[in-house]
Design a protein around this motif. Structure first.
Motif, short mmCIF file in Angstrom:
data_model
loop_
_atom_site.label_atom_id
_atom_site.label_comp_id
_atom_site.label_asym_id
_atom_site.label_seq_id
_atom_site.Cartn_x
_atom_site.Cartn_y
_atom_site.Cartn_z
N SER A 178 111.31 80.95 3.86
CA SER A 178 112.58 80.85 4.57
C SER A 178 112.46 79.88 5.74
O SER A 178 111.51 79.92 6.52
CB SER A 178 112.99 82.23 5.08
OG SER A 178 114.18 82.15 5.85
N LEU A 179 113.44 78.98 5.86
CA LEU A 179 113.53 78.03 6.97
C LEU A 179 114.86 78.24 7.67
O LEU A 179 115.91 78.15 7.05
CB LEU A 179 113.41 76.59 6.47
CG LEU A 179 113.57 75.50 7.53
CD1 LEU A 179 112.40 75.53 8.51
CD2 LEU A 179 113.67 74.12 6.90
N ARG A 180 114.80 78.54 8.97
CA ARG A 180 116.01 78.76 9.74
C ARG A 180 116.14 77.62 10.75
O ARG A 180 115.17 77.28 11.44
CB ARG A 180 115.95 80.10 10.48
CG ARG A 180 115.82 81.32 9.52
CD ARG A 180 114.39 81.81 9.44
NE ARG A 180 114.18 82.89 8.49
CZ ARG A 180 114.36 84.18 8.76
NH1 ARG A 180 114.80 84.55 9.95
NH2 ARG A 180 114.08 85.08 7.86
N CYS A 181 117.32 77.05 10.87
CA CYS A 181 117.54 75.90 11.74
C CYS A 181 118.70 76.18 12.70
O CYS A 181 119.75 76.67 12.27
CB CYS A 181 117.86 74.64 10.93
SG CYS A 181 116.65 74.22 9.66
N LEU A 182 118.48 75.83 13.97
CA LEU A 182 119.53 75.82 14.98
C LEU A 182 119.62 74.39 15.47
O LEU A 182 118.64 73.84 16.00
CB LEU A 182 119.19 76.77 16.14
CG LEU A 182 119.27 78.27 15.83
CD1 LEU A 182 118.59 79.08 16.92
CD2 LEU A 182 120.72 78.71 15.68
N VAL A 183 120.78 73.76 15.33
CA VAL A 183 120.88 72.34 15.64
C VAL A 183 122.20 72.04 16.31
O VAL A 183 123.25 72.61 15.98
CB VAL A 183 120.71 71.49 14.34
CG1 VAL A 183 121.76 71.84 13.32
CG2 VAL A 183 120.75 70.00 14.65
N ASN A 184 122.15 71.15 17.28
CA ASN A 184 123.33 70.54 17.88
C ASN A 184 122.97 69.10 18.23
O ASN A 184 121.91 68.61 17.82
CB ASN A 184 123.83 71.34 19.09
CG ASN A 184 122.72 71.59 20.12
OD1 ASN A 184 121.83 70.75 20.29
ND2 ASN A 184 122.76 72.73 20.77
N ASP A 185 123.81 68.43 18.97
CA ASP A 185 123.55 67.02 19.26
C ASP A 185 122.33 66.82 20.13
O ASP A 185 121.73 65.74 20.14
CB ASP A 185 124.77 66.40 19.96
CG ASP A 185 125.96 66.29 19.01
OD1 ASP A 185 125.74 66.26 17.79
OD2 ASP A 185 127.11 66.24 19.51
N GLN A 186 121.90 67.86 20.84
CA GLN A 186 120.79 67.73 21.79
C GLN A 186 119.50 68.32 21.28
O GLN A 186 118.42 67.75 21.51
CB GLN A 186 121.16 68.41 23.12
CG GLN A 186 120.09 68.29 24.20
CD GLN A 186 120.54 68.93 25.50
OE1 GLN A 186 121.71 69.18 25.70
NE2 GLN A 186 119.58 69.21 26.37
N ASN A 187 119.57 69.46 20.59
CA ASN A 187 118.36 70.17 20.21
C ASN A 187 118.36 70.52 18.73
O ASN A 187 119.40 70.82 18.14
CB ASN A 187 118.23 71.48 21.01
CG ASN A 187 118.16 71.23 22.51
OD1 ASN A 187 117.37 70.42 22.97
ND2 ASN A 187 119.00 71.93 23.28
N LEU A 188 117.16 70.50 18.17
CA LEU A 188 116.92 71.01 16.83
C LEU A 188 115.74 71.97 16.91
O LEU A 188 114.66 71.59 17.35
CB LEU A 188 116.58 69.87 15.86
CG LEU A 188 116.01 70.30 14.49
CD1 LEU A 188 117.01 71.14 13.71
CD2 LEU A 188 115.58 69.08 13.68
N VAL A 189 115.98 73.21 16.51
CA VAL A 189 114.92 74.22 16.48
C VAL A 189 114.79 74.72 15.05
O VAL A 189 115.77 75.19 14.46
CB VAL A 189 115.21 75.39 17.43
CG1 VAL A 189 114.12 76.45 17.32
CG2 VAL A 189 115.31 74.91 18.86
N THR A 190 113.60 74.57 14.49
CA THR A 190 113.32 75.10 13.15
C THR A 190 112.38 76.28 13.29
O THR A 190 111.45 76.26 14.10
CB THR A 190 112.70 74.03 12.24
OG1 THR A 190 111.56 73.45 12.89
CG2 THR A 190 113.71 72.93 11.95
N LEU A 191 112.62 77.31 12.49
CA LEU A 191 111.86 78.55 12.56
C LEU A 191 111.32 78.89 11.18
O LEU A 191 112.04 78.79 10.19
CB LEU A 191 112.73 79.70 13.05
CG LEU A 191 113.42 79.51 14.41
CD1 LEU A 191 114.56 80.51 14.56
CD2 LEU A 191 112.42 79.68 15.54
N ALA A 192 110.07 79.29 11.13
CA ALA A 192 109.46 79.72 9.88
C ALA A 192 108.36 80.72 10.19
O ALA A 192 107.80 80.72 11.29
CB ALA A 192 108.90 78.53 9.09
#
Length: 314
Positions: free
Chosen positions: A93-107
């Protein structure tokens, strides 16, 4: 699993103590975090909507997306498990939180698509941003599934060639391959539907660049799903051919047994007739009785064979 963070403009790797402050900076940032760590939840809640963080850190997830009015997108997908000792179909599972400033990927464990994105990031010379990095990760995610599907296709091709040449027993390999394809389809199909729904719903919300990336990923996933369905159809055709061959062999055996039974049926009637323990049977006292009965049985056998040959039963 290794955690890391990058300033996307400078490709500078961040230390762990720098990550909390980095999320508040205007430069585009990519953080890849272990979702099982206790401090991950606190770090994310300091910069992202709480409901998106809770959804991203849930234990059991399915492919899904959620877009917040502040411009943050939650995206949960699954990728092929290339970790040693693991089955590829045990998707990561790959979870992503993204906006114009930040990208956070979780695994929770290593994911090949993320490591490939870091390698490409280190070699890149042009400017990058969070949406470009997300697109690269998703492309790698689909590429990994496509490579795995190609290996399964090559295995099926070997089985098809072997079946055409030698007719070996392939029931167990075919069953295992069908199980693996079914497991892949279980995850790939909802992901393709999810990305298609995402692009349709956010077409007016997203900027042209992230929208283009999502459309590209959608197209690749559609082609991947089509290839998967074609491969399952080939497996079905091979299984049907194997079943037809087995049924034909069984029918041939039953037909042969039927011919033998029909040939010996008159002989059984004769032996049953002369085996009756009653008086008046012919040739009981005749020394040549056995010869007469044998000749009668032989004649019936030959006559039955000629009738079957005339009727083209064999």
């Amino acid at each position: 699993m290794n955690e890391y963070g990058y300033w996307l403009d400078s490709r500078h790797t961040l230390k762990e103590t720098e990550r909390l402050d980095a999320l508040a900076q205007p430069e585009p940032l990519w953080l890849h975090l272990d979702r099982t760590r206790d401090d991950t939840r606190q770090l994310l809640k300091s910069r992202f909507p709480h409901h998106l963080v809770e959804a991203a850190l849930a234990e059991e997830t399915r492919p899904r997306w959620q877009y917040d009015p502040d411009g943050t997108l939650l995206l949960i997908m699954r990728g092929i498990n290339f970790n040693p000792g693991k089955e590829a179909e045990d998707m990561v599972s790959l979870r992503c939180l993204v906006n114009d400033q930040n990208l956070v990927t979780l695994a929770g464990q290593g994911l090949k698509s993320v490591s490939e994105a870091t390698d490409k990031l280190g070699r890149a010379n042009d400017g990058s941003n969070t949406w470009l990095m997300l697109g690269e990760i998703l492309r790698n995610l689909v590429r990994g599934a496509d490579e795995h599907l190609k290996r399964l296709t090559e295995g099926l091709l070997d089985m098809e060639v072997s079946w055409l040449e030698n007719k070996p027993d392939l029931r167990s390999p075919i069953l295992n391959l069908d199980r693996r394809l079914l497991s892949l389809r279980r995850y790939i199909e909802p992901q393709q539907e999810m990305v298609e729904e995402l692009t349709d719903e956010l077409e007016d919300e997203l900027a042209p660049e992230p929208l283009r990336l999502l459309l590209e990923v959608q197209d690749r996933m559609t082609r991947l799903l089509e290839s998967l369905n074609i491969l399952r159809e080939r497996v079905k055709l091979l299984r049907d051919d194997m079943n037809a061959e087995r049924d034909a062999q069984m029918n041939k055996t039953l037909y042969l047994l039927s011919i033998v039974t029909a040939l010996f049926l008159p002989l059984s009637v004769i032996t049953g007739y002369f085996g009756m323990n009653v008086g008046g049977l012919p040739w009981v006292e005749d020394p040549r009785g056995w010869l007469w009965v044998s000749a009668l049985m032989g004649g019936c056998f030959v006559l039955s064979g000629l009738v079957m040959w005339w009727r083209r039963w064999f």
